[in-house]
Design a protein around this motif. Structure first.
Motif, PDB file in Angstrom:
ATOM      1  N   LEU A  34      -2.750  -2.124  -9.993  1.00  0.00           N
ATOM      2  CA  LEU A  34      -2.798  -2.749  -8.699  1.00  0.00           C
ATOM      3  C   LEU A  34      -3.774  -4.222  -8.714  1.00  0.00           C
ATOM      4  CD1 LEU A  34      -1.785  -1.949  -5.768  1.00  0.00           C
ATOM      5  CD2 LEU A  34      -4.150  -1.648  -5.154  1.00  0.00           C
TER       6      LEU A  34
ATOM      7  N   HIS B 200       0.670  -1.195  -0.114  1.00  0.00           N
ATOM      8  CA  HIS B 200       0.079  -0.051  -0.167  1.00  0.00           C
ATOM      9  C   HIS B 200       0.797   1.135   0.085  1.00  0.00           C
ATOM     10  CE1 HIS B 200      -3.940  -2.231   1.539  1.00  0.00           C
ATOM     11  NE2 HIS B 200      -3.485  -2.627   0.454  1.00  0.00           N
TER      12      HIS B 200
ATOM     13  N   ARG C  13     -10.643   4.499  -6.731  1.00  0.00           N
ATOM     14  CA  ARG C  13      -9.713   5.464  -6.266  1.00  0.00           C
ATOM     15  C   ARG C  13      -8.546   4.515  -6.648  1.00  0.00           C
ATOM     16  NH1 ARG C  13     -10.081   8.247  -1.801  1.00  0.00           N
ATOM     17  NH2 ARG C  13      -8.030   9.086  -2.437  1.00  0.00           N
ATOM     18  N   VAL C  14      -8.391   3.268  -6.602  1.00  0.00           N
ATOM     19  CA  VAL C  14      -6.980   2.739  -6.838  1.00  0.00           C
ATOM     20  C   VAL C  14      -6.973   3.104  -8.353  1.00  0.00           C
ATOM     21  CG1 VAL C  14      -6.135   0.573  -7.376  1.00  0.00           C
ATOM     22  CG2 VAL C  14      -7.022   1.051  -5.138  1.00  0.00           C
TER      23      VAL C  14
ATOM     24  N   ILE D 154      -8.982   3.855   1.812  1.00  0.00           N
ATOM     25  CA  ILE D 154      -8.883   2.922   0.628  1.00  0.00           C
ATOM     26  C   ILE D 154      -7.978   1.686   1.258  1.00  0.00           C
ATOM     27  CG2 ILE D 154      -8.647   2.363  -1.739  1.00  0.00           C
ATOM     28  CD1 ILE D 154      -7.205   5.298  -2.054  1.00  0.00           C
ATOM     29  N   SER D 155      -6.706   1.877   1.844  1.00  0.00           N
ATOM     30  CA  SER D 155      -5.866   1.230   2.322  1.00  0.00           C
ATOM     31  C   SER D 155      -6.455   0.044   3.278  1.00  0.00           C
ATOM     32  CB  SER D 155      -4.827   1.739   2.921  1.00  0.00           C
ATOM     33  OG  SER D 155      -3.753   0.824   3.669  1.00  0.00           O
TER      34      SER D 155
ATOM     35  N   LEU E  44      -5.378  -7.192  -6.739  1.00  0.00           N
ATOM     36  CA  LEU E  44      -5.698  -7.663  -5.222  1.00  0.00           C
ATOM     37  C   LEU E  44      -5.974  -9.050  -5.226  1.00  0.00           C
ATOM     38  CD1 LEU E  44      -7.796  -4.666  -4.715  1.00  0.00           C
ATOM     39  CD2 LEU E  44      -5.577  -4.897  -3.747  1.00  0.00           C
TER      40      LEU E  44
ATOM     41  N   LEU F 168      -1.309   4.103  -1.495  1.00  0.00           N
ATOM     42  CA  LEU F 168      -2.687   4.196  -0.597  1.00  0.00           C
ATOM     43  C   LEU F 168      -2.453   4.484   0.909  1.00  0.00           C
ATOM     44  CD1 LEU F 168      -3.803   0.847  -2.125  1.00  0.00           C
ATOM     45  CD2 LEU F 168      -4.302   3.195  -2.988  1.00  0.00           C
ATOM     46  N   LEU F 169      -1.106   4.528   1.162  1.00  0.00           N
ATOM     47  CA  LEU F 169      -0.849   4.768   2.450  1.00  0.00           C
ATOM     48  C   LEU F 169       0.376   6.098   2.418  1.00  0.00           C
ATOM     49  CD1 LEU F 169      -0.721   1.455   4.729  1.00  0.00           C
ATOM     50  CD2 LEU F 169      -2.227   3.504   5.089  1.00  0.00           C
TER      51      LEU F 169
ATOM     52  N   LEU G 191     -11.810   0.550  -5.129  1.00  0.00           N
ATOM     53  CA  LEU G 191     -11.246   0.211  -6.581  1.00  0.00           C
ATOM     54  C   LEU G 191     -11.211   1.370  -7.384  1.00  0.00           C
ATOM     55  CD1 LEU G 191     -11.014  -3.005  -8.209  1.00  0.00           C
ATOM     56  CD2 LEU G 191     -12.816  -1.516  -9.182  1.00  0.00           C
TER      57      LEU G 191
ATOM     58  N   LEU H  14      -9.102  -2.086   1.702  1.00  0.00           N
ATOM     59  CA  LEU H  14      -8.632  -3.078   0.890  1.00  0.00           C
ATOM     60  C   LEU H  14      -7.826  -4.184   1.725  1.00  0.00           C
ATOM     61  CD1 LEU H  14      -7.154  -1.277  -2.271  1.00  0.00           C
ATOM     62  CD2 LEU H  14      -9.305  -2.866  -1.877  1.00  0.00           C
TER      63      LEU H  14
ATOM     64  N   ASP I 107      -3.564  10.459  -6.594  1.00  0.00           N
ATOM     65  CA  ASP I 107      -4.570   9.768  -7.182  1.00  0.00           C
ATOM     66  C   ASP I 107      -4.478   9.822  -8.921  1.00  0.00           C
ATOM     67  OD1 ASP I 107      -6.141   9.407  -4.933  1.00  0.00           O
ATOM     68  OD2 ASP I 107      -7.465  11.169  -5.195  1.00  0.00           O
TER      69      ASP I 107
ATOM     70  N   ARG J  82      -1.237   7.784  -9.520  1.00  0.00           N
ATOM     71  CA  ARG J  82      -1.560   6.121  -9.327  1.00  0.00           C
ATOM     72  C   ARG J  82      -2.427   5.581 -10.356  1.00  0.00           C
ATOM     73  NH1 ARG J  82      -5.506   6.655  -5.377  1.00  0.00           N
ATOM     74  NH2 ARG J  82      -3.846   7.102  -3.846  1.00  0.00           N
TER      75      ARG J  82
END
Lengths: 222, 425
Positions: free
Chosen positions: A96, A58, B330-331, B418-419, A98, A63-64, B328, B422, A87, A90
């Motif tokens: 990404l 992340h 946002r990702v 988000i983190s 998952l 994301l972090l 998602l 997820l 944003d 990214r």
């Protein structure tokens, strides 16, 4: 080191981290080893649960926010980006994948992939999405709802979605853990093949033995 | 793309969506129906009192007098003596006076004895043929001519009273001398003749001094309350004298405000008649059913509130399932603002669809109401009219409900971590 060499080095290296540290509420502290990866290379990050595998992923994906240390992707130091720019960055530069695939349920497979390109660039990369899905063997499924697909197929849609913007960095969080052997190998093959094809650095976080056997470049979090 | 996403999302959970839209449609339909009804009703009522300051008529309910003589919708209060009315029609305050005598109908359309001034008061002209001159010549309202396909030169028999089923006066036929131009007012649905025609139609030998209204609705006799039609035949050629004759009402326009102020008392004190002001009576009527309309309007806004709550609950409930979808997005590069917009947009789209449906349903309802009021009261409403200002406000209120319902869910989507989302997947 000559200046020329230095320039060559910075353009070659897709992702580089230095002294990354993160803490949850000051109680759980992580210090991560430095990572440096070229385009087309694969790195496996392994380690037991609770060692910060997902946290590191992340951090790399923006994301972090890291507590200290730096992450450079391409020429950009992502620590320095504002939220809004991050944003956009990214969306454009990081793909990404998952462990469990999430989709916009109301959209078809094709629309999900196109949406990803639109969100990142404002353009609908429809041709690109079609060819990617074909490459992943999903030509017959593109107009189905994602919920109608098998888990293996869903994971491949995730790959298409992650690659549609031709990112510099591909991050995968346990991409094979819910798949059977056949699908796991298939996904692993596709990931390494496509990341090479698109010139992306690939980082996989996993504890899956099947992947550990397949990729030799590994670091283990302790 | 955000619009497409919002659109697809609202139809992905059709039950929630349909519930919200049905509620919104119901409330918008009721409100827009009320807006249209009230506006057009008041317009129709107001346009008909132009040029009438007071109505002189028999004592009784002033509202009834106004409704019967100005709008032709109620039974008359009774009759007044023509000679007495005439003295007042010549009063110095009076600018113009139009006498009215009701008697018969033809297929439910009233035949009214009056003077040609009645047409000009409504701004109507004789578009075909000529104005009535001789007895039993009539000018037919535009709407009637269209509905019954009447042409100049046609002849017909009237039925007694104002019910189409009343006894037919077969002894005298009316002859159509002209057709009036359309005005959108009550005159379009009237058949006009001179006053002596009405008297002649009801003339008979057995005179009775009194003229009590019969028990039947609107049963007004001129001259006596017993008809003996056998005696009519040899009467045809007899000229009708004004002596002892009665009329139903007189529409009065004053030269100045003085008459308006003094006449009601003057008439009440000196005669057996009354002078009623249409403006005052109609205001009274509007304020009476204004309360009912307002209650309905509150009810409709209540339904709209409930639909707002229903949208809120639907959005809030799906937030839990949708947080992965949001993470998602946002990702994939969506900003916080885009998520906020998405949620707001879904709600606004719902409200927009509800508003469109509601506007359509409201107009269909008005069309149905219009066809029934047309049958009963010869009054029609236009379902294709738009009252931009009031309906615009309704539109804004509807969209505002949508925004309000979506604010909390939208902020939650905006703030999504988000983190964390997820990592817990």
């Amino acid at each position: 080191m000559s200046i020329l060499q230095a320039v060559a080095e910075t353009t070659l290296i897709m992702i580089q981290t230095k002294n990354l540290a993160f803490s949850y509420n000051g109680k759980v502290n992580f210090n991560f080893p430095d990572i440096s990866l070229d385009s087309g290379q694969v790195l496996l990050i392994t380690g037991g649960s609770g060692k910060g595998k997902t946290t590191l992923l992340h951090l790399l994906g923006g994301l972090l926010k890291a507590q200290s240390g730096s992450i450079r992707i391409g020429d950009i130091n992502i620590e320095s980006l504002s939220n809004k720019k991050l944003d956009k960055f990214r969306g454009k530069n990081i793909g990404l994948i998952l462990q469990q695939s999430h989709f916009v349920e109301a959209f078809s497979v094709f629309e999900n992939v196109v949406l990803s390109s639109w969100l990142a660039t404002g353009q609908k990369a429809e041709e690109k999405a079609k060819s990617l899905l074909a490459e992943l063997g999903l030509s017959d499924q593109i107009h189905k709802l994602t919920s109608r697909l098998s888990i293996g197929q869903q994971q491949r849609v995730s790959i298409a979605r992650a690659l549609v913007n031709e990112p510099q960095l591909l991050l995968a969080d346990e991409p094979t853990s819910s798949l059977d052997d056949e699908n796991a190998y298939k996904v692993a093959d596709l990931l390494s093949q496509l990341s090479k094809e698109y010139g992306a650095a690939l980082i996989i976080v996993t504890h899956d033995q099947r992947l550990k056997d397949r990729f030799s470049n590994q670091i283990t979090l302790v | 793309m955000i619009v497409k996403l919002a659109w697809k999302n609202i139809w992905f959970k059709p039950l929630n969506t349909i519930l919200s839209i049905v509620l919104l449609t119901a409330s918008v339909a009721i409100i827009s129906l009320l807006i249209l009804l009230q506006e057009q009703f008041e317009k129709q009522f107001s346009s008909n009192i132009d040029g009438v300051d007071v109505v002189l008529g028999a004592q009784g309910s002033p509202l009834q007098l106004i409704l019967s003589s100005v709008y032709q919708v109620d039974a008359p209060t009774g009759n007044i003596s023509y000679s007495e009315a005439k003295t007042w029609m010549k009063h110095p305050f009076v600018k113009s006076a139009i006498p009215l005598a009701f008697g018969d109908n033809y297929r439910g359309f009233k035949i009214v004895g009056t003077t040609p001034d009645y047409l000009s008061k409504f701004g109507a002209t004789v578009s075909q043929g000529k104005i009535f001159q001789a007895d039993f010549e009539v000018v037919v309202g535009a709407e009637i001519a269209k509905k019954l396909n009447i042409k100049v030169g046609d002849k017909f028999f009237g039925s007694h009273g104002d019910a189409a089923e009343g006894e037919v006066h077969e002894e005298f036929a009316y002859k159509v001398s002209g057709i009036a131009s359309p005005t959108g007012k009550v005159i379009d649905n009237l058949i006009l003749c001179n006053i002596p025609s009405v008297w002649a139609m009801h003339e008979n030998h057995e005179h009775a001094d009194e003229n009590p209204a019969h028990g039947e609705e609107g049963h007004i006799h001129f001259e006596g309350d017993e008809h003996d039609h056998d005696h009519h035949d040899h009467e045809k050629a007899m000229p009708v004298s004004e002596e002892g004759k009665e009329i139903t009402a007189v529409l009065i326009k004053f030269r100045n405000k003085m008459g308006f102020v003094t006449w009601p008392r003057l008439i009440a004190q000196n005669t057996k008649m009354q002078a009623a002001s249409p403006a005052i009576e109609i205001n009274r009527l509007f304020s009476l059913f204004g309360i009912g309309l307002q209650a309905l309007q509150y009810l409709a806004y209540g339904i709209m509130l409930i639909s707002g709550i229903s949208i809120f609950i639907a959005l809030y409930n799906t937030l839990k399932e949708r947080k992965y979808e949001f993470a998602l997005l946002r990702v994939s590069g969506a900003s916080r603002m885009q998520l906020l917009t998405l949620v707001l947009f879904e709600s606004i789209l719902l409200c927009f669809v509800g508003f469109i449906f509601g506007t359509i349903v409201g107009r269909i309802a008005l069309l149905l109401i219009s066809s029934s009021t047309d049958e009963e009261y010869k009054m029609t409403f236009d379902p294709f009219a738009f009252i931009w200002q009031k309906e615009g406000i309704l539109f804004i209120v509807t969209i505002f409900v949508g925004v309000l319902a979506a604010v909390i869910p939208a902020i939650k989507a905006y703030r999504l971590n988000i983190s964390k989302t997820l990592a817990n997947a």
